[in-house]
Design a protein around this motif. Structure first.
Motif, PDB file in Angstrom:
ATOM      1  N   GLY A  96      41.341  22.042 -85.470  1.00 39.18           N
ATOM      2  CA  GLY A  96      41.078  23.416 -85.883  1.00 39.18           C
ATOM      3  C   GLY A  96      39.598  23.699 -86.007  1.00 39.18           C
ATOM      4  N   PHE A  97      38.832  22.703 -86.480  1.00 37.24           N
ATOM      5  CA  PHE A  97      37.379  22.882 -86.598  1.00 37.24           C
ATOM      6  C   PHE A  97      36.757  23.095 -85.224  1.00 37.24           C
ATOM      7  N   GLY A  98      37.226  22.348 -84.235  1.00 38.87           N
ATOM      8  CA  GLY A  98      36.721  22.500 -82.874  1.00 38.87           C
ATOM      9  C   GLY A  98      37.058  23.855 -82.278  1.00 38.87           C
ATOM     10  N   ILE A  99      38.280  24.328 -82.547  1.00 41.97           N
ATOM     11  CA  ILE A  99      38.681  25.641 -82.047  1.00 41.97           C
ATOM     12  C   ILE A  99      37.772  26.718 -82.630  1.00 41.97           C
ATOM     13  N   MET A 100      37.438  26.576 -83.897  1.00 37.88           N
ATOM     14  CA  MET A 100      36.600  27.568 -84.572  1.00 37.88           C
ATOM     15  C   MET A 100      35.116  27.438 -84.226  1.00 37.88           C
ATOM     16  N   LEU A 101      34.627  26.218 -84.085  1.00 41.78           N
ATOM     17  CA  LEU A 101      33.185  25.979 -84.017  1.00 41.78           C
ATOM     18  C   LEU A 101      32.498  26.693 -82.863  1.00 41.78           C
ATOM     19  N   ASP A 102      33.067  26.655 -81.668  1.00 43.07           N
ATOM     20  CA  ASP A 102      32.379  27.296 -80.544  1.00 43.07           C
ATOM     21  C   ASP A 102      32.251  28.809 -80.763  1.00 43.07           C
ATOM     22  N   ASP A 103      33.240  29.421 -81.408  1.00 46.68           N
ATOM     23  CA  ASP A 103      33.154  30.862 -81.670  1.00 46.68           C
ATOM     24  C   ASP A 103      32.210  31.176 -82.833  1.00 46.68           C
ATOM     25  N   ILE A 104      32.119  30.270 -83.783  1.00 45.30           N
ATOM     26  CA  ILE A 104      31.145  30.438 -84.867  1.00 45.30           C
ATOM     27  C   ILE A 104      29.732  30.409 -84.288  1.00 45.30           C
ATOM     28  N   ILE A 105      29.481  29.466 -83.387  1.00 47.96           N
ATOM     29  CA  ILE A 105      28.153  29.379 -82.759  1.00 47.96           C
ATOM     30  C   ILE A 105      27.919  30.595 -81.860  1.00 47.96           C
ATOM     31  N   ALA A 106      28.939  31.015 -81.107  1.00 47.86           N
ATOM     32  CA  ALA A 106      28.802  32.214 -80.264  1.00 47.86           C
ATOM     33  C   ALA A 106      28.482  33.432 -81.131  1.00 47.86           C
ATOM     34  N   GLY A 107      29.115  33.512 -82.307  1.00 47.62           N
ATOM     35  CA  GLY A 107      28.815  34.597 -83.240  1.00 47.62           C
ATOM     36  C   GLY A 107      27.372  34.555 -83.710  1.00 47.62           C
ATOM     37  N   MET A 108      26.855  33.348 -83.937  1.00 53.30           N
ATOM     38  CA  MET A 108      25.456  33.213 -84.355  1.00 53.30           C
ATOM     39  C   MET A 108      24.504  33.640 -83.236  1.00 53.30           C
ATOM     40  N   PHE A 109      24.798  33.239 -82.007  1.00 51.91           N
ATOM     41  CA  PHE A 109      23.985  33.663 -80.865  1.00 51.91           C
ATOM     42  C   PHE A 109      24.013  35.186 -80.738  1.00 51.91           C
ATOM     43  N   ALA A 110      25.214  35.763 -80.867  1.00 53.40           N
ATOM     44  CA  ALA A 110      25.353  37.215 -80.762  1.00 53.40           C
ATOM     45  C   ALA A 110      24.611  37.903 -81.909  1.00 53.40           C
ATOM     46  N   TRP A 111      24.654  37.303 -83.120  1.00 56.16           N
ATOM     47  CA  TRP A 111      23.941  37.883 -84.262  1.00 56.16           C
ATOM     48  C   TRP A 111      22.442  37.947 -83.975  1.00 56.16           C
ATOM     49  N   VAL A 112      21.877  36.854 -83.496  1.00 59.44           N
ATOM     50  CA  VAL A 112      20.438  36.824 -83.186  1.00 59.44           C
ATOM     51  C   VAL A 112      20.122  37.882 -82.130  1.00 59.44           C
ATOM     52  N   SER A 113      20.949  37.980 -81.116  1.00 52.52           N
ATOM     53  CA  SER A 113      20.721  38.960 -80.051  1.00 52.52           C
ATOM     54  C   SER A 113      20.839  40.391 -80.574  1.00 52.52           C
ATOM     55  N   LEU A 114      21.827  40.642 -81.442  1.00 59.82           N
ATOM     56  CA  LEU A 114      21.985  41.973 -82.027  1.00 59.82           C
ATOM     57  C   LEU A 114      20.805  42.294 -82.950  1.00 59.82           C
ATOM     58  N   PHE A 115      20.324  41.296 -83.660  1.00 65.37           N
ATOM     59  CA  PHE A 115      19.132  41.485 -84.495  1.00 65.37           C
ATOM     60  C   PHE A 115      17.948  41.910 -83.619  1.00 65.37           C
ATOM     61  N   LEU A 116      17.730  41.193 -82.522  1.00 61.01           N
ATOM     62  CA  LEU A 116      16.618  41.521 -81.624  1.00 61.01           C
ATOM     63  C   LEU A 116      16.798  42.907 -81.019  1.00 61.01           C
ATOM     64  N   PHE A 117      18.036  43.228 -80.670  1.00 57.55           N
ATOM     65  CA  PHE A 117      18.348  44.560 -80.136  1.00 57.55           C
ATOM     66  C   PHE A 117      17.953  45.643 -81.144  1.00 57.55           C
TER      67      PHE A 117
END
Length: 162
Positions: A134-155
């Motif tokens: 379950g941690f593996g299923i969640m982890l890639d999307d948690i990291i994708a969310g962090m990448f998207a957050w940084v990008s949205l911040f820059l936007f």
């Protein structure tokens, strides 16, 4: 191609019902996109929470998600079935941390999160391939969310003029 899951397996089982994003993961095409769409009204409903409470809620969504995703995958006998979309819901909540809910932020955040979740640059791809359960299923999307957050911040920081 993942094994087709009967709607009755999802809609009558509380763990699968939540893991499948209230049924959104049953979409025959792009279940992750539909799972992310499910998150939008929930983010909108929680947009007026203080940052502390929004972060607490997001943490709970992530922690509960580890359990839901693990149990659902175990019950279905398929690790990270594409229909399991609770991780996309969590990833979108992460994407929207601290941003006011405007349709521009909601849509740009949605597009950015889906982009990173689909493309899976390092370390998202590494987490998707190397971390199990379950941690593996969640982890890639948690990291994708962090990448998207940084990008949205820059936007937002550099301005879009929108």
């Amino acid at each position: 191609m993942a094994e087709k899951i009967a709607a009755s397996q999802v809609m009558t089982n509380p763990v699968n019902f939540f893991a499948f994003g209230f049924g959104a993961g049953l979409a025959p095409k792009a279940p992750g996109t539909f799972g992310t769409l499910v998150a939008i009204p929930f983010v909108w409903l929680t947009a007026d929470l203080s940052l502390f409470y929004y972060l607490a809620l997001t943490a709970v969504i992530c922690i509960v998600g580890v359990y839901l995703c693990h149990k659902s995958a175990e019950q279905l006998g398929v690790h990270d079935h594409p229909g399991i979309v609770w991780d996309e819901i969590a990833g979108y909540f992460i994407t929207m941390i601290g941003f006011s809910f405007t349709w521009t932020n909601a849509i740009v955040g949605f597009v950015l999160f889906r982009f990173f979740d689909i493309i899976k640059p390092w370390p998202i791809r590494w987490a998707d391939k190397k971390v199990s359960g379950g941690f593996g299923i969640m982890l890639d999307d948690i990291i994708a969310g962090m990448f998207a957050w940084v990008s949205l911040f820059l936007f937002n920081y550099f301005g879009s003029g929108l």
